[in-house]
Design a protein around this motif. Structure first.
Motif, short mmCIF file in Angstrom:
data_model
loop_
_atom_site.label_atom_id
_atom_site.label_comp_id
_atom_site.label_asym_id
_atom_site.label_seq_id
_atom_site.Cartn_x
_atom_site.Cartn_y
_atom_site.Cartn_z
N ILE A 384 -36.41 8.88 -46.74
CA ILE A 384 -35.10 9.54 -46.22
C ILE A 384 -35.50 10.83 -45.97
CG2 ILE A 384 -32.98 10.29 -46.72
CD1 ILE A 384 -32.61 7.86 -48.63
N ILE A 385 -34.89 11.06 -44.25
CA ILE A 385 -35.64 12.37 -43.80
C ILE A 385 -34.32 13.12 -43.84
CG2 ILE A 385 -37.62 11.65 -42.95
CD1 ILE A 385 -34.77 12.12 -40.66
N GLY A 386 -33.08 12.60 -44.04
CA GLY A 386 -31.80 13.52 -43.81
C GLY A 386 -30.63 12.45 -44.06
N PHE A 387 -29.48 13.21 -43.81
CA PHE A 387 -28.22 12.62 -44.11
C PHE A 387 -27.14 13.08 -42.90
CE2 PHE A 387 -29.85 12.53 -48.32
CZ PHE A 387 -29.27 11.15 -48.69
N GLU A 388 -26.32 11.98 -42.28
CA GLU A 388 -25.37 12.41 -41.34
C GLU A 388 -24.13 12.63 -42.44
OE1 GLU A 388 -22.96 11.06 -37.29
OE2 GLU A 388 -24.52 9.81 -38.23
N ALA A 389 -23.65 13.64 -41.99
CA ALA A 389 -22.13 14.07 -42.89
C ALA A 389 -20.93 13.26 -41.94
CB ALA A 389 -21.76 15.60 -42.91
N LEU A 390 -20.23 12.62 -42.51
CA LEU A 390 -19.18 11.95 -41.98
C LEU A 390 -17.84 12.05 -42.76
CD1 LEU A 390 -21.10 8.33 -41.53
CD2 LEU A 390 -20.52 10.21 -39.64
N ILE A 391 -16.82 12.54 -42.00
CA ILE A 391 -15.55 12.97 -42.58
C ILE A 391 -14.79 11.68 -42.84
CG2 ILE A 391 -14.28 13.16 -40.30
CD1 ILE A 391 -12.90 15.62 -41.66
N ARG A 392 -13.94 11.68 -44.01
CA ARG A 392 -13.13 10.77 -44.23
C ARG A 392 -11.75 11.34 -44.60
NH1 ARG A 392 -16.54 8.34 -42.02
NH2 ARG A 392 -17.92 6.71 -43.05
N TRP A 393 -10.63 10.46 -44.52
CA TRP A 393 -9.11 11.08 -44.65
C TRP A 393 -8.71 10.03 -45.71
CZ3 TRP A 393 -5.00 11.13 -40.25
CH2 TRP A 393 -4.03 12.00 -40.64
N ASP A 394 -8.30 10.80 -46.84
CA ASP A 394 -7.49 10.15 -47.93
C ASP A 394 -6.12 10.20 -47.76
OD1 ASP A 394 -6.94 8.96 -50.37
OD2 ASP A 394 -7.44 10.68 -51.48
N ASN A 395 -5.54 9.37 -46.96
CA ASN A 395 -4.19 9.35 -46.67
C ASN A 395 -4.01 7.83 -46.50
OD1 ASN A 395 -1.54 8.99 -45.35
ND2 ASN A 395 -1.86 11.48 -44.84
N PRO A 396 -2.75 7.39 -47.52
CA PRO A 396 -2.61 5.77 -47.40
C PRO A 396 -2.11 5.41 -45.99
CG PRO A 396 -1.88 6.64 -49.41
CD PRO A 396 -2.34 8.11 -48.61
N LYS A 397 -1.24 6.25 -45.26
CA LYS A 397 -0.78 5.85 -43.81
C LYS A 397 -1.83 5.81 -42.74
CE LYS A 397 2.41 8.73 -42.48
NZ LYS A 397 3.12 9.97 -41.90
N TYR A 398 -2.93 6.38 -43.14
CA TYR A 398 -4.01 6.21 -41.98
C TYR A 398 -5.22 5.55 -42.48
CZ TYR A 398 -0.76 9.59 -39.95
OH TYR A 398 0.34 9.81 -39.48
N MET A 399 -5.23 4.47 -43.60
CA MET A 399 -6.43 4.02 -44.06
C MET A 399 -7.01 3.03 -43.05
SD MET A 399 -6.94 4.80 -47.11
CE MET A 399 -8.06 3.83 -47.90
N ALA A 400 -6.25 2.37 -42.04
CA ALA A 400 -6.91 1.74 -41.25
C ALA A 400 -7.48 2.41 -39.90
CB ALA A 400 -5.66 0.51 -40.76
N TYR A 401 -7.16 3.60 -39.74
CA TYR A 401 -7.54 4.40 -38.72
C TYR A 401 -9.05 4.68 -38.79
CZ TYR A 401 -3.09 5.60 -36.46
OH TYR A 401 -2.28 5.49 -35.81
N ALA A 402 -9.94 4.33 -37.87
CA ALA A 402 -11.44 4.90 -37.90
C ALA A 402 -11.30 6.23 -37.52
CB ALA A 402 -11.93 4.17 -36.75
N PRO A 403 -12.26 6.93 -38.12
CA PRO A 403 -12.23 8.37 -38.41
C PRO A 403 -12.34 8.74 -36.71
CG PRO A 403 -13.67 7.74 -39.82
CD PRO A 403 -13.17 6.61 -39.25
N ALA A 404 -13.11 8.22 -35.82
CA ALA A 404 -13.16 8.62 -34.46
C ALA A 404 -11.72 8.63 -33.68
CB ALA A 404 -14.09 7.55 -33.59
#
Length: 605
Positions: A384-404
């Motif tokens: 493994i040469i690295g990691f990509e940081a990806l944001i997530r949102w802990d809100n039940p209203k938007y669980m189906a929303y893709a981060p994009a």
């Protein structure tokens, strides 16, 4: 000659004394605005030089300078109007200037109680965007009181700092030669349109007839400005205006609102007829037009709103134009059609976006965001040469929303700055944690952030604050910006590169002008979008796109990362063709920081 030297000496001496006097006055708060005092100084000196030759004593002027400064001090003691509000628009505080000059000030509970000179669709939205407001109050003296407020954000609060412009407003009304025609196209402008639309809404009998608004703009008009200059751009607007004007009938009026936006007000014309007219116009405009001996083919977007007050009792002129512009924006962003009719679904989508925007702002305060990290793996070294940081949102209203999805909305509403700041610092903390493992962390950065004042400086400072190694942080810049933005962010990208950041183009080949980016940006690598990888083994076009992208990257000595690698066949195909770094579920999904450390240990140790 001796007398001339004496005069010059006197002028220099007085200059030194004045500077000392004003500096002392500023330090003791006897003078409130140092730059204005310097202006006064230079004016006095100029007069001194001119009058000295006429025999008028400069010392007389000097003795009276203190009076000038004192009078200026009295002038600056006039305190501004000041309100403090929360992020919902509730008024929390007002100063004595407000209380002394505004009649019945207690009745103003929120900013929505203000009587605005310029009607707003949502005054709180204007305040969040820090747009100035002009409000008319009833004065404690006589007559109306006009106050122009500038907006200042401080933490969770907003300060409305106001200036009394009553006299200016009276002068403006007295000289009410309001321009009613656009200076370029000579068509009726936004002022004229506002008057006519208000007249329509003020006439109940006419309002219930079949009326519509049709908005038109030019795709990529700013690029015409940039590439060909304002003269050609203006001539393009004139020619477009002529084409539209030739096709309107006696039941409609064409207005040129601003820049490349035109609006037609149709009266007593069936909605179906308006839509057919739009389709005909679209075909006419799609033909090449001649501008300054050049042939241009321009693409327009069209948004239509059918005015029907029975559908919405709250409907007013501002909302009507707003709805037409919503349809226009939808047309501009659509890949399927360039003519969009406003409907309830579009309105509901807008309302939903507004609610999501509010929740996004609250999410940072409630600490609902968190990061996951997805490993990037070298198939040759098997490390493994690295990691990509990806944001997530802990809100039940938007669980189906893709981060994009919520990131796109955050970018449109400038919330991406605060969200990006959170992602930056959390990523740098993790980078510091794995610093000894020779692991880099990739962070997604949008052009909106790079163009925001202060963001690049914060990135530069952060590298020093966390004491990171060179090239330990990789910035993956989203390739979704226009030619105009490309020029503006080129210099900031070079600064970041020189500081030690790695620069990658994310999702290469999906944006506007990929080849131009390779030429203008000092990039270290590119990533291939997961959709190309997904179809590379069963779709000829996708396969060729991946192969050409890899070949191009290798020829330019760029690092290539393939995203969305799900199985060994995809990995083998990529390795055989020269792409050796992969990212996807084959190695691991995006995981928490704790899980990422375990994966790192399992693979690299």
């Amino acid at each position: 000659m001796k007398r001339i030297y004496i005069r010059i000496g006197i002028i220099l001496l007085v200059t030194v004394i004045l500077i000392i006097l004003l500096t002392i006055g500023f330090s003791l708060h006897l003078v409130d605005n140092f730059r204005v005092d310097l202006l006064i100084l230079f004016i006095v000196l100029e007069v001194l030089v001119l009058l000295h030759g006429a025999g008028i004593s400069g010392l007389y002027l000097f003795r009276n300078l203190q009076d000038i400064c004192c009078n200026k001090k009295d002038m600056h003691q006039v305190k501004p109007f000041l309100f403090r509000i929360d992020n919902q628009g509730k008024i929390e505080m007002s100063n004595t200037t407000c209380e002394d000059n505004i009649k019945d000030i207690a009745k103003f509970k929120t900013v929505y109680d203000f009587d605005l000179i310029k009607e707003s669709y949502d005054v709180m939205l204007d305040i969040e965007r820090q747009q100035s407001l002009t409000v008319v109050f009833e004065s404690t003296a006589t007559g109306p009181l006009f106050v122009r407020f500038l907006i200042l954000k401080n933490g969770k609060k907003y300060y409305l700092i106001g200036e009394n412009i009553t006299q200016h407003q009276k002068d403006s009304e007295f000289h009410s030669n309001m321009p009613l025609y656009n200076s370029v196209t000579k068509l009726p402008n936004k002022n004229f349109f506002g008057i006519k639309l208000q007249e329509l809404f003020d006439n109940p009998e006419q309002l219930i007839q079949k009326n519509s608004l049709l908005a038109i703009d030019i795709s990529g008009f700013r690029n015409i400005n940039k590439l060909f200059g304002y003269k050609i751009a203006d001539q393009t607007l004139i020619e477009l205006g002529k084409i539209i004007q030739e096709n309107v009938n006696h039941k409609s009026t064409l207005y040129h609102l601003e820049e490349d936006t035109f609006v037609i007000l149709f009266k007593n014309m069936a909605p179906e007829a308006v839509e057919r007219w739009a389709e005909t116009l679209f075909e006419v405009i799609n033909k090449p037009i001649k501008v300054e001996e050049n042939l241009f083919t321009i693409e327009v977007n069209i948004g239509i709103f059918h005015i029907d007050p029975r559908q919405d009792l709250r409907l007013n002129p501002v909302m009507a134009l707003h709805n037409a512009q919503l349809a226009l924006e939808k047309a501009g962003s659509s890949d399927k059609t360039k003519i969009v009719v406003y409907d309830q679904e579009l309105g509901a989508a807008y309302e939903s976006e507004q609610l999501l925007k509010i929740d996004l702002a609250q999410a940072l305060k409630r600490e609902e965001f968190y990061l996951h990290f997805q490993p990037q793996y070298n198939v040759l070294t098997k490390r493994i040469i690295g990691f990509e940081a990806l944001i997530r949102w802990d809100n039940p209203k938007y669980m189906a929303y893709a981060p994009a999805k919520f990131i796109e909305i955050a970018e449109r509403n400038n919330l991406i700055i605060d969200i990006g700041r959170y992602v930056l610092h959390e990523s740098l903390k993790f980078a510091k944690l794995v610093q000894d493992e020779n692991i880099r962390i990739s962070i997604n950065v949008s052009p909106v952030q790079l163009l925001h004042e202060g963001f690049v400086s914060e990135l530069l400072q952060a590298y020093d604050d966390y004491d990171l190694h060179s090239q330990q942080i990789c910035l993956e810049i989203t390739e979704n910006f226009s030619l105009e933005a490309q020029t503006e962010i080129s210099d900031p990208v070079k600064l970041l590169k020189n500081k030690g950041y790695l620069i990658m183009l994310d999702n290469f080949g999906t944006g506007y002008s990929s080849m131009l980016y390779l030429q203008d940006f000092p990039i270290d690598g590119i990533s291939i979008h997961r959709d190309w990888i997904k179809n590379a083994l069963n779709d000829k076009n996708a396969k060729q796109t991946v192969l050409k992208t890899i070949a191009l990257g290798l020829s330019l000595d760029l690092e290539i990362i393939a995203e969305g690698v799900e199985n060994e066949k995809q990995s083998e195909f990529l390795r055989e063709n020269g792409c050796t770094i992969i990212q996807g579920h084959l190695i691991s999904k995006a995981v928490s920081q704790e899980e990422a450390l375990i994966i790192l240990k399992n693979y690299n140790n």
